[in-house]
Scaffold this motif. Sequence first.
Motif, PDB file in Angstrom:
ATOM      1  N   VAL A  13     -24.858 -23.369 -57.365  1.00  0.00           N
ATOM      2  CA  VAL A  13     -23.983 -22.214 -57.141  1.00  0.00           C
ATOM      3  C   VAL A  13     -23.073 -22.578 -55.965  1.00  0.00           C
ATOM      4  O   VAL A  13     -23.552 -23.072 -54.936  1.00  0.00           O
ATOM      5  CB  VAL A  13     -24.790 -20.946 -56.820  1.00  0.00           C
ATOM      6  CG1 VAL A  13     -23.861 -19.800 -56.421  1.00  0.00           C
ATOM      7  CG2 VAL A  13     -25.645 -20.541 -58.010  1.00  0.00           C
ATOM      8  N   THR A  18     -14.924 -17.693 -55.895  1.00  0.00           N
ATOM      9  CA  THR A  18     -14.130 -18.063 -57.064  1.00  0.00           C
ATOM     10  C   THR A  18     -14.196 -19.563 -57.275  1.00  0.00           C
ATOM     11  O   THR A  18     -14.450 -20.321 -56.325  1.00  0.00           O
ATOM     12  CB  THR A  18     -12.651 -17.657 -56.897  1.00  0.00           C
ATOM     13  OG1 THR A  18     -12.102 -18.325 -55.740  1.00  0.00           O
ATOM     14  CG2 THR A  18     -12.500 -16.156 -56.714  1.00  0.00           C
ATOM     15  N   ARG A  23     -17.411 -22.884 -62.502  1.00  0.00           N
ATOM     16  CA  ARG A  23     -18.804 -23.037 -62.081  1.00  0.00           C
ATOM     17  C   ARG A  23     -19.332 -21.726 -61.497  1.00  0.00           C
ATOM     18  O   ARG A  23     -18.569 -20.840 -61.121  1.00  0.00           O
ATOM     19  CB  ARG A  23     -18.914 -24.158 -61.045  1.00  0.00           C
ATOM     20  CG  ARG A  23     -18.662 -25.544 -61.608  1.00  0.00           C
ATOM     21  CD  ARG A  23     -18.572 -26.596 -60.518  1.00  0.00           C
ATOM     22  NE  ARG A  23     -17.397 -26.399 -59.694  1.00  0.00           N
ATOM     23  CZ  ARG A  23     -17.037 -27.191 -58.684  1.00  0.00           C
ATOM     24  NH1 ARG A  23     -17.805 -28.225 -58.366  1.00  0.00           N
ATOM     25  NH2 ARG A  23     -15.939 -26.947 -58.002  1.00  0.00           N
ATOM     26  N   SER A  24     -20.642 -21.623 -61.415  1.00  0.00           N
ATOM     27  CA  SER A  24     -21.261 -20.421 -60.867  1.00  0.00           C
ATOM     28  C   SER A  24     -20.908 -20.272 -59.396  1.00  0.00           C
ATOM     29  O   SER A  24     -20.889 -21.256 -58.637  1.00  0.00           O
ATOM     30  CB  SER A  24     -22.773 -20.499 -61.040  1.00  0.00           C
ATOM     31  OG  SER A  24     -23.392 -19.323 -60.581  1.00  0.00           O
ATOM     32  N   THR A  25     -20.616 -19.037 -58.966  1.00  0.00           N
ATOM     33  CA  THR A  25     -20.216 -18.750 -57.591  1.00  0.00           C
ATOM     34  C   THR A  25     -21.019 -17.581 -57.040  1.00  0.00           C
ATOM     35  O   THR A  25     -21.830 -16.968 -57.736  1.00  0.00           O
ATOM     36  CB  THR A  25     -18.719 -18.393 -57.514  1.00  0.00           C
ATOM     37  OG1 THR A  25     -18.518 -17.106 -58.116  1.00  0.00           O
ATOM     38  CG2 THR A  25     -17.846 -19.435 -58.204  1.00  0.00           C
ATOM     39  N   ALA A  27     -19.971 -14.729 -56.564  1.00  0.00           N
ATOM     40  CA  ALA A  27     -19.607 -13.503 -57.277  1.00  0.00           C
ATOM     41  C   ALA A  27     -20.562 -13.186 -58.418  1.00  0.00           C
ATOM     42  O   ALA A  27     -20.625 -12.040 -58.873  1.00  0.00           O
ATOM     43  CB  ALA A  27     -18.176 -13.619 -57.808  1.00  0.00           C
ATOM     44  N   ASP A  28     -21.328 -14.171 -58.881  1.00  0.00           N
ATOM     45  CA  ASP A  28     -22.318 -13.915 -59.929  1.00  0.00           C
ATOM     46  C   ASP A  28     -23.535 -13.165 -59.391  1.00  0.00           C
ATOM     47  O   ASP A  28     -24.354 -12.670 -60.170  1.00  0.00           O
ATOM     48  CB  ASP A  28     -22.783 -15.242 -60.547  1.00  0.00           C
ATOM     49  CG  ASP A  28     -21.670 -15.959 -61.294  1.00  0.00           C
ATOM     50  OD1 ASP A  28     -20.895 -15.270 -61.976  1.00  0.00           O
ATOM     51  OD2 ASP A  28     -21.583 -17.195 -61.186  1.00  0.00           O
ATOM     52  N   TYR A  29     -23.650 -13.094 -58.054  1.00  0.00           N
ATOM     53  CA  TYR A  29     -24.825 -12.486 -57.434  1.00  0.00           C
ATOM     54  C   TYR A  29     -24.488 -11.376 -56.442  1.00  0.00           C
ATOM     55  O   TYR A  29     -25.316 -10.501 -56.205  1.00  0.00           O
ATOM     56  CB  TYR A  29     -25.626 -13.566 -56.692  1.00  0.00           C
ATOM     57  CG  TYR A  29     -26.126 -14.660 -57.573  1.00  0.00           C
ATOM     58  CD1 TYR A  29     -27.368 -14.579 -58.190  1.00  0.00           C
ATOM     59  CD2 TYR A  29     -25.340 -15.782 -57.827  1.00  0.00           C
ATOM     60  CE1 TYR A  29     -27.832 -15.600 -59.021  1.00  0.00           C
ATOM     61  CE2 TYR A  29     -25.797 -16.805 -58.657  1.00  0.00           C
ATOM     62  CZ  TYR A  29     -27.031 -16.703 -59.247  1.00  0.00           C
ATOM     63  OH  TYR A  29     -27.473 -17.706 -60.073  1.00  0.00           O
ATOM     64  N   GLN A  31     -21.646  -8.493 -54.819  1.00  0.00           N
ATOM     65  CA  GLN A  31     -20.420  -7.697 -54.885  1.00  0.00           C
ATOM     66  C   GLN A  31     -20.160  -7.179 -53.481  1.00  0.00           C
ATOM     67  O   GLN A  31     -20.574  -6.075 -53.116  1.00  0.00           O
ATOM     68  CB  GLN A  31     -20.567  -6.551 -55.898  1.00  0.00           C
ATOM     69  CG  GLN A  31     -20.889  -7.009 -57.309  1.00  0.00           C
ATOM     70  CD  GLN A  31     -19.823  -7.907 -57.897  1.00  0.00           C
ATOM     71  OE1 GLN A  31     -18.624  -7.641 -57.726  1.00  0.00           O
ATOM     72  NE2 GLN A  31     -20.222  -8.959 -58.574  1.00  0.00           N
ATOM     73  N   GLY A 172     -31.248 -15.855 -55.491  1.00  0.00           N
ATOM     74  CA  GLY A 172     -30.361 -14.791 -55.953  1.00  0.00           C
ATOM     75  C   GLY A 172     -30.540 -13.476 -55.227  1.00  0.00           C
ATOM     76  O   GLY A 172     -29.767 -12.546 -55.434  1.00  0.00           O
ATOM     77  N   LYS A 196     -29.205  -9.116 -57.683  1.00  0.00           N
ATOM     78  CA  LYS A 196     -28.289  -8.802 -58.781  1.00  0.00           C
ATOM     79  C   LYS A 196     -28.628  -9.715 -59.945  1.00  0.00           C
ATOM     80  O   LYS A 196     -28.602 -10.931 -59.810  1.00  0.00           O
ATOM     81  CB  LYS A 196     -26.829  -9.037 -58.368  1.00  0.00           C
ATOM     82  CG  LYS A 196     -25.848  -8.696 -59.472  1.00  0.00           C
ATOM     83  CD  LYS A 196     -24.419  -8.924 -59.016  1.00  0.00           C
ATOM     84  CE  LYS A 196     -23.440  -8.457 -60.076  1.00  0.00           C
ATOM     85  NZ  LYS A 196     -23.564  -9.182 -61.336  1.00  0.00           N
ATOM     86  N   ARG A 198     -28.040 -11.597 -63.308  1.00  0.00           N
ATOM     87  CA  ARG A 198     -26.843 -12.099 -63.998  1.00  0.00           C
ATOM     88  C   ARG A 198     -26.858 -11.695 -65.471  1.00  0.00           C
ATOM     89  O   ARG A 198     -27.896 -11.518 -66.061  1.00  0.00           O
ATOM     90  CB  ARG A 198     -26.789 -13.622 -63.904  1.00  0.00           C
ATOM     91  CG  ARG A 198     -26.724 -14.093 -62.463  1.00  0.00           C
ATOM     92  CD  ARG A 198     -26.680 -15.598 -62.402  1.00  0.00           C
ATOM     93  NE  ARG A 198     -25.470 -16.090 -63.044  1.00  0.00           N
ATOM     94  CZ  ARG A 198     -25.271 -17.356 -63.363  1.00  0.00           C
ATOM     95  NH1 ARG A 198     -26.186 -18.258 -63.130  1.00  0.00           N
ATOM     96  NH2 ARG A 198     -24.159 -17.744 -63.936  1.00  0.00           N
TER      97      ARG A 198
END
Length: 198
Positions: A13, A18, A23-25, A27-29, A31, A172, A196, A198
């Motif tokens: 990650v 962004t 790739r995973s960032t 923002a995937d976990y 907000q 995460g 969070k 995914r």
Amino acid sequence: MATIILFNKPFQVLSQFTDPDGRSTLADYLQLPGYKAAGRLDYDSEGLLLLTDNGQLQQQIANPRHKLWKTYLVQVEGDIDQAALDSLATGVELKDGTTLPARVRRIEAPALWPRTPPVRERKSVPDSWLELSIREGRNRQVRRMTAAVGFPTLRLVRSRIGDWSLAGLAPGEYRRETVHLAGRPAEGKTNRRHRKRR
């Protein structure tokens, strides 16, 4: 007073929100508008990443001149010997200069979450675990240090930055802490952890 986020960054990650390559960032976990990472943790490393929306606090954490100790749990290939540990402790010659003295000790395999994908196991080659603390922030420094003494890093998990610890956070997950601007967590101000999915 300011707020800091302690986040357990999973493997692969990016330490940013962004990525043009998809790739995973973070923002995937997370907000968290307005929050930025204070320092970084490589894409292929895991563990503690700090984020804040306070510029002064971000500088206190990320600027190398503040010399916060960063502690890593490091799995290396091979049965590491005392000579290699002594070299890591006194300073290792890298292409960008000799590292500062580190704190290092060999440890038993820590109780960590499984990594996905797992580290490739080679039955004919042993591995070792170290606890290694440094006060610098060179690019991929820990990996380059262990390689320089003949023991390549297989897995790298940051467990602590200064007074902040990864304890209690699964990959995460994150928690908020209230912080004095001197850079230490305020007592009794830790909020509940969050995850969070995914």
